[in-house]
Scaffold this active site. Structure first.
Site, short mmCIF file in Angstrom:
data_model
loop_
_atom_site.label_atom_id
_atom_site.label_comp_id
_atom_site.label_asym_id
_atom_site.label_seq_id
_atom_site.Cartn_x
_atom_site.Cartn_y
_atom_site.Cartn_z
N CYS A 29 -47.05 7.46 10.25
CA CYS A 29 -45.67 6.83 10.74
C CYS A 29 -45.01 8.39 11.40
CB CYS A 29 -44.72 6.61 9.40
SG CYS A 29 -44.68 8.00 8.21
N ARG A 89 -40.44 3.20 19.08
CA ARG A 89 -40.80 4.54 18.99
C ARG A 89 -42.14 4.58 19.15
NH1 ARG A 89 -38.78 7.27 13.42
NH2 ARG A 89 -39.95 8.98 14.42
#
Length: 275
Positions: free
Chosen positions: A232, A173
């Site tokens: 995040c 990611r």
């Protein structure tokens, strides 16, 4: 009480006046995430005497800056100013760390149960069923925004590089090689480093400590002696990195909007890793 409490230590202290154990389990809202009900799982079996901390509600109240709302929320759990708090979870996102970070913003000190309820169960320790009692205590809280970063702060930091940015998401990611689960643009904030949050734990789900924990951060390229801000996908696992840094005696800030906010803005720069 230490910041990190073992299952043995907690078992010995259960029932001590002023000790409050809170289940901070949360499963997130990512597309495709397991459809688990944290409140129902708490009612089915929790550490004896624990109360259920609705982390989603707590986070929403905190986001709205409602100091009275935070005070009421904690008071309903019986947490007064003299309470000793131990947090645990049963979530793959280690959400007790998120609860620790939220409470810390409001001047409330808490410890984490090392290994969470999974380790407690694995050791055959007792569980209790039921929804937990409601209380009407008074908890005084004060807001501290010094450890929070906004999108504007992060944009400015790209040029100044005053703080190192450490991303807790998985490497694919972060690299941009895996599709974002929310359908957002892929990649990361330019100049940031990557340390997937699960690298801070041992095989049995307990936290790495000392040299092993320090090595996890240093291998990501981070200089532990320089300022750090964690990020995040949505601000949850960034708190795991923040707690890990806390165990090493390092303070850090957290970008609560994280990639969800950053990637949703077409004007923010996004970087990917060329393989």
């Amino acid at each position: 009480m230490d910041t990190l409490v073992t299952t043995h230590e907690l078992a010995e202290q259960l029932g001590t006046p002023g000790l409050h154990v809170l289940d901070a389990t949360w499963f997130g809202t990512l597309p495709g995430a397991d459809a688990r009900d944290a409140a129902a799982e708490f009612a089915a079996g929790h550490i004896p005497g624990a109360a259920y901390l609705d982390l989603g509600r707590l986070g929403q109240t905190a986001a709205e800056g409602e100091i009275p709302g935070i005070a009421r929320h904690l008071g309903a759990l019986g947490i007064d100013d003299a309470a000793t708090i131990v947090l645990y979870d049963d979530s793959p996102f280690h959400t007790a760390a998120r609860a620790w970070w939220l409470l810390r913003r409001f001047g409330v000190t808490a410890s984490l149960l090392d290994g969470g309820i999974a380790k407690w169960r694995a050791e055959g320790r007792p569980l209790q069923a039921g929804e937990g009692a409601q209380h009407n205590e008074i908890r005084h809280v004060t807001f501290d925004g010094s450890r929070m970063r906004t999108k504007a702060d992060m944009l400015e930091n790209i040029d100044s590089a005053a703080e190192q940015v450490l991303d807790a998401r998985s490497a694919p990611r972060f690299d941009g090689t895996e599709q974002d689960p929310r359908g957002l643009p892929t990649g990361h904030i330019p100049g940031s480093f990557n340390l997937p949050y699960n690298k801070l734990f041992t095989a049995d789900g307990t936290w790495k400590r000392g040299d092993a924990l320090r090595a996890a951060f240093e291998e990501s390229g981070i200089d532990l002696d320089r300022p750090i801000v964690t990020t995040c996908g949505s601000g949850v696992t960034a708190a795991v990195l923040a707690f890990g840094l806390h165990l090493l005696g390092r303070d850090s800030a957290l970008y609560d909007g994280s990639w969800t906010e950053w990637a949703s803005d077409p004007r923010t720069p996004k970087a990917t890793v060329t393989l």
